[in-house]
Write a protein that holds these residues in place. Structure first.
Motif, PDB file in Angstrom:
ATOM      1  N   LEU A  51      58.008  79.561 -78.747  1.00 49.84           N
ATOM      2  CA  LEU A  51      57.202  80.023 -79.871  1.00 49.84           C
ATOM      3  C   LEU A  51      55.742  79.589 -79.702  1.00 49.84           C
ATOM      4  CD1 LEU A  51      57.224  81.491 -82.588  1.00 49.84           C
ATOM      5  CD2 LEU A  51      57.765  79.303 -83.662  1.00 49.84           C
ATOM      6  N   GLN A  52      55.530  78.361 -79.307  1.00 50.08           N
ATOM      7  CA  GLN A  52      54.175  77.861 -79.060  1.00 50.08           C
ATOM      8  C   GLN A  52      53.492  78.685 -77.961  1.00 50.08           C
ATOM      9  OE1 GLN A  52      52.506  75.390 -80.638  1.00 50.08           O
ATOM     10  NE2 GLN A  52      50.735  75.648 -79.352  1.00 50.08           N
ATOM     11  N   LEU A  53      54.213  78.936 -76.885  1.00 54.20           N
ATOM     12  CA  LEU A  53      53.650  79.710 -75.775  1.00 54.20           C
ATOM     13  C   LEU A  53      53.422  81.168 -76.170  1.00 54.20           C
ATOM     14  CD1 LEU A  53      55.739  78.137 -72.887  1.00 54.20           C
ATOM     15  CD2 LEU A  53      53.265  77.887 -73.256  1.00 54.20           C
ATOM     16  N   THR A  54      54.293  81.705 -77.001  1.00 53.81           N
ATOM     17  CA  THR A  54      54.137  83.081 -77.467  1.00 53.81           C
ATOM     18  C   THR A  54      52.866  83.235 -78.291  1.00 53.81           C
ATOM     19  OG1 THR A  54      56.513  83.470 -77.466  1.00 53.81           O
ATOM     20  CG2 THR A  54      55.184  84.906 -78.880  1.00 53.81           C
ATOM     21  N   GLY A  55      52.645  82.323 -79.218  1.00 52.67           N
ATOM     22  CA  GLY A  55      51.436  82.375 -80.025  1.00 52.67           C
ATOM     23  C   GLY A  55      50.183  82.273 -79.184  1.00 52.67           C
ATOM     24  N   HIS A  56      50.225  81.399 -78.199  1.00 54.79           N
ATOM     25  CA  HIS A  56      49.048  81.249 -77.345  1.00 54.79           C
ATOM     26  C   HIS A  56      48.875  82.476 -76.447  1.00 54.79           C
ATOM     27  CE1 HIS A  56      45.714  78.946 -75.915  1.00 54.79           C
ATOM     28  NE2 HIS A  56      46.080  79.176 -74.670  1.00 54.79           N
ATOM     29  N   ALA A  57      49.971  83.032 -75.963  1.00 58.76           N
ATOM     30  CA  ALA A  57      49.883  84.243 -75.138  1.00 58.76           C
ATOM     31  C   ALA A  57      49.230  85.370 -75.933  1.00 58.76           C
ATOM     32  CB  ALA A  57      51.269  84.656 -74.657  1.00 58.76           C
ATOM     33  N   ARG A  58      49.573  85.487 -77.202  1.00 61.64           N
ATOM     34  CA  ARG A  58      48.960  86.531 -78.041  1.00 61.64           C
ATOM     35  C   ARG A  58      47.451  86.303 -78.182  1.00 61.64           C
ATOM     36  NH1 ARG A  58      52.930  89.605 -80.132  1.00 61.64           N
ATOM     37  NH2 ARG A  58      54.970  88.648 -80.517  1.00 61.64           N
ATOM     38  N   ALA A  59      47.039  85.055 -78.329  1.00 65.06           N
ATOM     39  CA  ALA A  59      45.609  84.745 -78.452  1.00 65.06           C
ATOM     40  C   ALA A  59      44.871  85.047 -77.151  1.00 65.06           C
ATOM     41  CB  ALA A  59      45.419  83.278 -78.847  1.00 65.06           C
ATOM     42  N   VAL A  60      45.467  84.677 -76.022  1.00 68.59           N
ATOM     43  CA  VAL A  60      44.827  84.952 -74.723  1.00 68.59           C
ATOM     44  C   VAL A  60      44.781  86.456 -74.492  1.00 68.59           C
ATOM     45  CG1 VAL A  60      44.924  84.575 -72.227  1.00 68.59           C
ATOM     46  CG2 VAL A  60      45.552  82.725 -73.775  1.00 68.59           C
ATOM     47  N   ALA A  61      45.867  87.159 -74.813  1.00 73.16           N
ATOM     48  CA  ALA A  61      45.900  88.617 -74.647  1.00 73.16           C
ATOM     49  C   ALA A  61      44.805  89.283 -75.478  1.00 73.16           C
ATOM     50  CB  ALA A  61      47.272  89.163 -75.012  1.00 73.16           C
ATOM     51  N   ALA A  62      44.561  88.777 -76.679  1.00 76.88           N
ATOM     52  CA  ALA A  62      43.497  89.336 -77.523  1.00 76.88           C
ATOM     53  C   ALA A  62      42.136  89.144 -76.868  1.00 76.88           C
ATOM     54  CB  ALA A  62      43.520  88.686 -78.906  1.00 76.88           C
ATOM     55  N   ASP A  63      41.906  87.983 -76.268  1.00 75.02           N
ATOM     56  CA  ASP A  63      40.640  87.752 -75.557  1.00 75.02           C
ATOM     57  C   ASP A  63      40.532  88.661 -74.343  1.00 75.02           C
ATOM     58  OD1 ASP A  63      39.816  85.895 -77.379  1.00 75.02           O
ATOM     59  OD2 ASP A  63      39.759  84.205 -75.975  1.00 75.02           O
ATOM     60  N   VAL A  64      41.618  88.812 -73.603  1.00 73.10           N
ATOM     61  CA  VAL A  64      41.625  89.689 -72.429  1.00 73.10           C
ATOM     62  C   VAL A  64      41.308  91.117 -72.868  1.00 73.10           C
ATOM     63  CG1 VAL A  64      43.119  90.729 -70.665  1.00 73.10           C
ATOM     64  CG2 VAL A  64      43.145  88.253 -71.031  1.00 73.10           C
ATOM     65  N   HIS A  65      41.936  91.563 -73.941  1.00 67.46           N
ATOM     66  CA  HIS A  65      41.698  92.917 -74.444  1.00 67.46           C
ATOM     67  C   HIS A  65      40.235  93.107 -74.844  1.00 67.46           C
ATOM     68  CE1 HIS A  65      42.491  96.741 -76.338  1.00 67.46           C
ATOM     69  NE2 HIS A  65      41.864  96.304 -77.413  1.00 67.46           N
ATOM     70  N   ARG A  66      39.678  92.133 -75.534  1.00 72.49           N
ATOM     71  CA  ARG A  66      38.291  92.204 -75.976  1.00 72.49           C
ATOM     72  C   ARG A  66      37.337  92.303 -74.785  1.00 72.49           C
ATOM     73  NH1 ARG A  66      39.457  89.574 -80.167  1.00 72.49           N
ATOM     74  NH2 ARG A  66      39.585  87.514 -79.258  1.00 72.49           N
ATOM     75  N   LEU A  67      37.580  91.481 -73.760  1.00 74.76           N
ATOM     76  CA  LEU A  67      36.723  91.520 -72.571  1.00 74.76           C
ATOM     77  C   LEU A  67      36.878  92.834 -71.819  1.00 74.76           C
ATOM     78  CD1 LEU A  67      37.123  87.872 -71.238  1.00 74.76           C
ATOM     79  CD2 LEU A  67      35.036  88.918 -72.142  1.00 74.76           C
ATOM     80  N   ALA A  68      38.107  93.318 -71.701  1.00 76.51           N
ATOM     81  CA  ALA A  68      38.350  94.574 -70.988  1.00 76.51           C
ATOM     82  C   ALA A  68      37.677  95.743 -71.699  1.00 76.51           C
ATOM     83  CB  ALA A  68      39.842  94.819 -70.840  1.00 76.51           C
ATOM     84  N   ALA A  69      37.708  95.725 -73.018  1.00 78.57           N
ATOM     85  CA  ALA A  69      37.099  96.815 -73.789  1.00 78.57           C
ATOM     86  C   ALA A  69      35.590  96.860 -73.594  1.00 78.57           C
ATOM     87  CB  ALA A  69      37.436  96.657 -75.270  1.00 78.57           C
ATOM     88  N   ALA A  70      34.991  95.738 -73.247  1.00 79.61           N
ATOM     89  CA  ALA A  70      33.543  95.681 -73.068  1.00 79.61           C
ATOM     90  C   ALA A  70      33.104  96.062 -71.654  1.00 79.61           C
ATOM     91  CB  ALA A  70      33.038  94.274 -73.404  1.00 79.61           C
ATOM     92  N   LEU A  71      34.073  96.246 -70.738  1.00 82.70           N
ATOM     93  CA  LEU A  71      33.730  96.593 -69.358  1.00 82.70           C
ATOM     94  C   LEU A  71      33.228  98.034 -69.273  1.00 82.70           C
ATOM     95  CD1 LEU A  71      36.782  95.148 -67.367  1.00 82.70           C
ATOM     96  CD2 LEU A  71      34.451  94.231 -67.413  1.00 82.70           C
ATOM     97  N   PRO A  72      32.322  98.292 -68.342  1.00 85.05           N
ATOM     98  CA  PRO A  72      31.934  99.692 -68.116  1.00 85.05           C
ATOM     99  C   PRO A  72      33.140 100.475 -67.567  1.00 85.05           C
ATOM    100  CG  PRO A  72      30.585  98.179 -66.779  1.00 85.05           C
ATOM    101  CD  PRO A  72      31.589  97.357 -67.507  1.00 85.05           C
ATOM    102  N   LYS A  73      33.195 101.749 -67.854  1.00 85.74           N
ATOM    103  CA  LYS A  73      34.318 102.584 -67.403  1.00 85.74           C
ATOM    104  C   LYS A  73      34.455 102.572 -65.883  1.00 85.74           C
ATOM    105  CE  LYS A  73      35.558 103.994 -71.435  1.00 85.74           C
ATOM    106  NZ  LYS A  73      36.614 103.290 -72.095  1.00 85.74           N
ATOM    107  N   SER A  74      33.364 102.357 -65.171  1.00 84.91           N
ATOM    108  CA  SER A  74      33.399 102.370 -63.702  1.00 84.91           C
ATOM    109  C   SER A  74      33.942 101.069 -63.101  1.00 84.91           C
ATOM    110  CB  SER A  74      31.991 102.625 -63.158  1.00 84.91           C
ATOM    111  OG  SER A  74      31.116 101.569 -63.569  1.00 84.91           O
ATOM    112  N   ASP A  75      34.168 100.062 -63.924  1.00 87.87           N
ATOM    113  CA  ASP A  75      34.675  98.775 -63.441  1.00 87.87           C
ATOM    114  C   ASP A  75      36.193  98.861 -63.314  1.00 87.87           C
ATOM    115  OD1 ASP A  75      35.539  96.084 -63.157  1.00 87.87           O
ATOM    116  OD2 ASP A  75      33.704  95.380 -64.134  1.00 87.87           O
ATOM    117  N   GLY A  76      36.686  98.774 -62.101  1.00 87.93           N
ATOM    118  CA  GLY A  76      38.107  98.912 -61.828  1.00 87.93           C
ATOM    119  C   GLY A  76      38.971  97.836 -62.439  1.00 87.93           C
ATOM    120  N   ARG A  77      38.372  96.732 -62.850  1.00 89.11           N
ATOM    121  CA  ARG A  77      39.169  95.664 -63.458  1.00 89.11           C
ATOM    122  C   ARG A  77      39.796  96.099 -64.775  1.00 89.11           C
ATOM    123  NH1 ARG A  77      34.918  90.907 -63.631  1.00 89.11           N
ATOM    124  NH2 ARG A  77      33.708  92.654 -64.399  1.00 89.11           N
TER     125      ARG A  77
END
Length: 128
Positions: A51-77
């Motif tokens: 449960l502890q790891l799940t909550g943290h995974a959700r928080a990290v995933a939210a940060d990953v999503h936020r960073l990915a959304a800010a990438l230019p469309k041409s960035d393959g990452r």
């Protein structure tokens, strides 16, 4: 005496976006869980760790999503990140179990999400 509280409505998660992840203790937990050879914990202990790891995974995933959304469309990452986030969402949707295997699966997920987060915070590779 009356209890008062304020209900916070933050559907876009903007408040969490400004809070840094508490990375070090969770990475230590991931390391410990992945080092298990033959643990002998009660099922409720495995559930609490997962449960502890799940909550943290959700928080990290939210940060990953936020960073990915800010990438230019041409960035393959961005494309690879979307695949990783879809897999993470599927794994997070699985019910928790009181087993070492479940806790280790969540630990591997946190580890993978941090790897992706680190790649997204690196400068973009130069085009050739």
């Amino acid at each position: 005496m009356s209890d008062t509280h304020t209900v916070l409505h933050d559907p876009n998660g903007l408040i969490e976006a400004d809070l840094p992840l508490d990375r070090a203790p969770h990475e230590a937990l991931v390391t410990a869980v992945l080092a298990w050879k033959d643990p002998d914990l009660a099922p409720r202990d495995y559930e609490q760790i997962a449960l502890q790891l799940t909550g943290h995974a959700r928080a990290v995933a939210a940060d990953v999503h936020r960073l990915a959304a800010a990438l230019p469309k041409s960035d393959g990452r961005g494309a690879l990140t979307e695949v990783i986030l879809r897999e993470a969402n599927g794994r997070l949707a699985a019910p928790l179990q009181g087993t070492a295997c479940c806790a280790q699966d969540r630990a591997r997920l946190v580890q993978a999400l941090y790897t992706r987060l680190d790649r997204l915070t690196e400068p973009a590779p130069a085009a050739t």
